[in-house]
Design a protein around this motif. Structure first.
Motif, PDB file in Angstrom:
ATOM      1  N   ASP A 183     -92.184 -34.499  12.922  1.00 54.11           N
ATOM      2  CA  ASP A 183     -90.908 -35.178  12.733  1.00 54.11           C
ATOM      3  C   ASP A 183     -90.095 -34.584  11.587  1.00 54.11           C
ATOM      4  O   ASP A 183     -89.101 -35.155  11.157  1.00 54.11           O
ATOM      5  CB  ASP A 183     -91.151 -36.669  12.461  1.00 54.11           C
ATOM      6  N   LYS A 184     -90.519 -33.417  11.069  1.00 55.38           N
ATOM      7  CA  LYS A 184     -89.783 -32.738  10.013  1.00 55.38           C
ATOM      8  C   LYS A 184     -89.711 -31.248  10.330  1.00 55.38           C
ATOM      9  O   LYS A 184     -90.453 -30.744  11.166  1.00 55.38           O
ATOM     10  CB  LYS A 184     -90.454 -32.946   8.646  1.00 55.38           C
ATOM     11  N   VAL A 185     -88.826 -30.566   9.631  1.00 51.39           N
ATOM     12  CA  VAL A 185     -88.781 -29.099   9.712  1.00 51.39           C
ATOM     13  C   VAL A 185     -89.402 -28.547   8.428  1.00 51.39           C
ATOM     14  O   VAL A 185     -89.070 -28.984   7.327  1.00 51.39           O
ATOM     15  CB  VAL A 185     -87.334 -28.592   9.881  1.00 51.39           C
ATOM     16  N   THR A 186     -90.367 -27.645   8.612  1.00 50.09           N
ATOM     17  CA  THR A 186     -91.109 -27.063   7.496  1.00 50.09           C
ATOM     18  C   THR A 186     -90.899 -25.557   7.497  1.00 50.09           C
ATOM     19  O   THR A 186     -91.134 -24.901   8.504  1.00 50.09           O
ATOM     20  CB  THR A 186     -92.606 -27.379   7.609  1.00 50.09           C
ATOM     21  N   VAL A 187     -90.469 -25.024   6.369  1.00 44.33           N
ATOM     22  CA  VAL A 187     -90.221 -23.582   6.249  1.00 44.33           C
ATOM     23  C   VAL A 187     -90.999 -23.046   5.056  1.00 44.33           C
ATOM     24  O   VAL A 187     -90.904 -23.586   3.949  1.00 44.33           O
ATOM     25  CB  VAL A 187     -88.714 -23.290   6.061  1.00 44.33           C
ATOM     26  N   LYS A 188     -91.778 -21.983   5.303  1.00 43.76           N
ATOM     27  CA  LYS A 188     -92.510 -21.315   4.231  1.00 43.76           C
ATOM     28  C   LYS A 188     -92.010 -19.886   4.117  1.00 43.76           C
ATOM     29  O   LYS A 188     -91.927 -19.168   5.104  1.00 43.76           O
ATOM     30  CB  LYS A 188     -94.013 -21.317   4.504  1.00 43.76           C
ATOM     31  N   LEU A 189     -91.654 -19.467   2.889  1.00 46.31           N
ATOM     32  CA  LEU A 189     -91.160 -18.119   2.621  1.00 46.31           C
ATOM     33  C   LEU A 189     -92.160 -17.402   1.726  1.00 46.31           C
ATOM     34  O   LEU A 189     -92.558 -17.935   0.693  1.00 46.31           O
ATOM     35  CB  LEU A 189     -89.790 -18.176   1.928  1.00 46.31           C
ATOM     36  N   GLY A 190     -92.567 -16.208   2.118  1.00 49.84           N
ATOM     37  CA  GLY A 190     -93.467 -15.406   1.297  1.00 49.84           C
ATOM     38  C   GLY A 190     -92.890 -14.014   1.094  1.00 49.84           C
ATOM     39  O   GLY A 190     -92.486 -13.353   2.043  1.00 49.84           O
ATOM     40  N   ALA A 191     -92.813 -13.567  -0.169  1.00 45.02           N
ATOM     41  CA  ALA A 191     -92.299 -12.226  -0.471  1.00 45.02           C
ATOM     42  C   ALA A 191     -93.448 -11.229  -0.373  1.00 45.02           C
ATOM     43  O   ALA A 191     -94.142 -10.967  -1.344  1.00 45.02           O
ATOM     44  CB  ALA A 191     -91.660 -12.196  -1.856  1.00 45.02           C
ATOM     45  N   SER A 192     -93.677 -10.684   0.820  1.00 44.76           N
ATOM     46  CA  SER A 192     -94.823  -9.808   1.057  1.00 44.76           C
ATOM     47  C   SER A 192     -94.490  -8.328   0.919  1.00 44.76           C
ATOM     48  O   SER A 192     -95.389  -7.506   0.746  1.00 44.76           O
ATOM     49  CB  SER A 192     -95.383 -10.067   2.462  1.00 44.76           C
ATOM     50  N   GLN A 193     -93.208  -7.958   0.997  1.00 41.03           N
ATOM     51  CA  GLN A 193     -92.820  -6.551   0.968  1.00 41.03           C
ATOM     52  C   GLN A 193     -91.886  -6.231  -0.201  1.00 41.03           C
ATOM     53  O   GLN A 193     -91.190  -5.232  -0.177  1.00 41.03           O
ATOM     54  CB  GLN A 193     -92.125  -6.176   2.289  1.00 41.03           C
ATOM     55  N   GLY A 194     -91.863  -7.051  -1.213  1.00 42.59           N
ATOM     56  CA  GLY A 194     -90.978  -6.840  -2.355  1.00 42.59           C
ATOM     57  C   GLY A 194     -90.295  -8.137  -2.724  1.00 42.59           C
ATOM     58  O   GLY A 194     -90.507  -9.180  -2.113  1.00 42.59           O
ATOM     59  N   LYS A 195     -89.454  -8.083  -3.747  1.00 36.14           N
ATOM     60  CA  LYS A 195     -88.762  -9.283  -4.194  1.00 36.14           C
ATOM     61  C   LYS A 195     -87.504  -9.518  -3.369  1.00 36.14           C
ATOM     62  O   LYS A 195     -86.961  -8.592  -2.764  1.00 36.14           O
ATOM     63  CB  LYS A 195     -88.414  -9.171  -5.680  1.00 36.14           C
ATOM     64  N   SER A 196     -87.035 -10.765  -3.374  1.00 36.32           N
ATOM     65  CA  SER A 196     -85.836 -11.109  -2.604  1.00 36.32           C
ATOM     66  C   SER A 196     -85.151 -12.297  -3.259  1.00 36.32           C
ATOM     67  O   SER A 196     -85.815 -13.226  -3.724  1.00 36.32           O
ATOM     68  CB  SER A 196     -86.191 -11.441  -1.153  1.00 36.32           C
ATOM     69  N   TRP A 197     -83.837 -12.240  -3.298  1.00 35.43           N
ATOM     70  CA  TRP A 197     -83.037 -13.375  -3.786  1.00 35.43           C
ATOM     71  C   TRP A 197     -82.819 -14.336  -2.624  1.00 35.43           C
ATOM     72  O   TRP A 197     -82.351 -13.942  -1.568  1.00 35.43           O
ATOM     73  CB  TRP A 197     -81.704 -12.884  -4.312  1.00 35.43           C
ATOM     74  N   ILE A 198     -83.199 -15.615  -2.791  1.00 34.00           N
ATOM     75  CA  ILE A 198     -83.091 -16.574  -1.690  1.00 34.00           C
ATOM     76  C   ILE A 198     -82.351 -17.822  -2.159  1.00 34.00           C
ATOM     77  O   ILE A 198     -82.363 -18.168  -3.348  1.00 34.00           O
ATOM     78  CB  ILE A 198     -84.477 -16.981  -1.132  1.00 34.00           C
ATOM     79  N   SER A 199     -81.707 -18.485  -1.193  1.00 34.14           N
ATOM     80  CA  SER A 199     -81.033 -19.757  -1.431  1.00 34.14           C
ATOM     81  C   SER A 199     -81.434 -20.712  -0.304  1.00 34.14           C
ATOM     82  O   SER A 199     -81.415 -20.333   0.865  1.00 34.14           O
ATOM     83  CB  SER A 199     -79.511 -19.580  -1.454  1.00 34.14           C
ATOM     84  N   VAL A 200     -81.835 -21.954  -0.658  1.00 36.33           N
ATOM     85  CA  VAL A 200     -82.338 -22.920   0.327  1.00 36.33           C
ATOM     86  C   VAL A 200     -81.599 -24.248   0.142  1.00 36.33           C
ATOM     87  O   VAL A 200     -81.508 -24.758  -0.981  1.00 36.33           O
ATOM     88  CB  VAL A 200     -83.859 -23.137   0.166  1.00 36.33           C
TER      89      VAL A 200
END
Length: 268
Positions: A183-200
């Motif tokens: 009943d929810k949306v679940t998002v997992k982000l992993g920086a596996s190939q380098g760094k990244s600027w993210i906004s959530v």
């Protein structure tokens, strides 16, 4: 007595530097737009040092990096100049405690199938031993009258009884990410190939995280309706949505805007 300008004052602006590098590389604005996926009007605006059409500082930094790589120059000095001209990069905002708590509580919910199988085997063996022991005490007269050839029958029954625990346990229906409720949306982000600027952001537009995700780090977010993402270096990100790992489909340095809802993940 006049004082000349410093060397830094003589440097071309960010937009002028990108334009000169593009011309030196023999590229048109259309070719740069095609290779970076930055729309043509935005490329023109950036070359004129107009960043108002980028949609915010995160997008502007991503566009500067993509265009700089496309025309063959180092993007980092230009990004640093942009930060200096626009008040610097904002401090990362930690993820909401609610989502971190959900991720921390997820581990105990995984079923321990190994322990369950061992317990089942011990219970069956104990039951078989108890049955054989009580059967010998209740009927002593029958034991004396059984022929020698009947003894193997009793031992032959043991493998039939003890093989039941060998059946594989049922496959758990939980998804790859524990505590990914339907009943929810679940998002997992992993920086596996380098760094990244993210906004959530959540479905109300509330900012959950805006900062740099270093290589080897990961973040998990949940919302009851929708999660909106901006990935500054999408090729470095490993993405899990509602327990399902999405196949790598982004290029290094690529800026992506994504939206995910409940159920089977679909990019917005």
């Amino acid at each position: 007595m006049s004082i000349g300008n410093s060397p830094e004052d003589d440097r071309p602006s960010i937009g002028r530097a990108l334009q000169q590098a593009r011309i030196a590389a023999g590229l048109t604005v259309e070719e740069v737009s095609s290779s970076t996926r930055v729309r043509i009007p935005i490329v023109h605006a950036i070359e004129e040092d107009d960043f108002s059409r980028c949609g915010g500082d995160v997008y502007a930094r991503g566009h500067i990096r993509n265009i700089a790589r496309a025309v063959g120059i180092d993007p980092e000095p230009l990004v640093e100049r942009y930060d200096g001209d626009h008040g610097g990069r904002p401090a990362p905002t930690p993820a909401a405690p609610l989502f971190e708590a959900e991720r921390i509580r997820s581990e105990p919910r995984r079923p321990n199938w190994t322990a369950a199988m061992v317990a089942a085997i011990v219970a069956v063996i104990g039951f078989v031993g108890f049955t054989l022991f009580n059967g010998g005490d209740d009927k002593p007269s029958n034991t004396a009258q059984v022929a020698e050839g009947s003894k193997p029958d009793k031992t032959a029954a043991k493998p039939t009884t003890t093989t039941k625990p060998a059946d594989p346990p049922p496959v758990p229906s939980e998804s790859a990410i524990a505590a990914a409720p339907r009943d929810k949306v679940t998002v997992k982000l992993g920086a596996s190939q380098g760094k990244s600027w993210i906004s959530v952001k959540d479905h109300n537009g509330r900012l959950l995280f805006d900062g740099l995700l270093l290589e080897g780090e990961s973040k998990t977010f949940q919302d009851k309706e929708r999660i909106d993402l901006v990935l500054g270096n999408a090729g470095a990100i490993e993405l899990f949505v509602n327990g399902k790992k999405l196949q790598d489909r982004f290029e290094p340095g690529q800026v992506e805007r994504l939206t995910y809802t409940k159920g089977d993940p679909e990019a917005g």
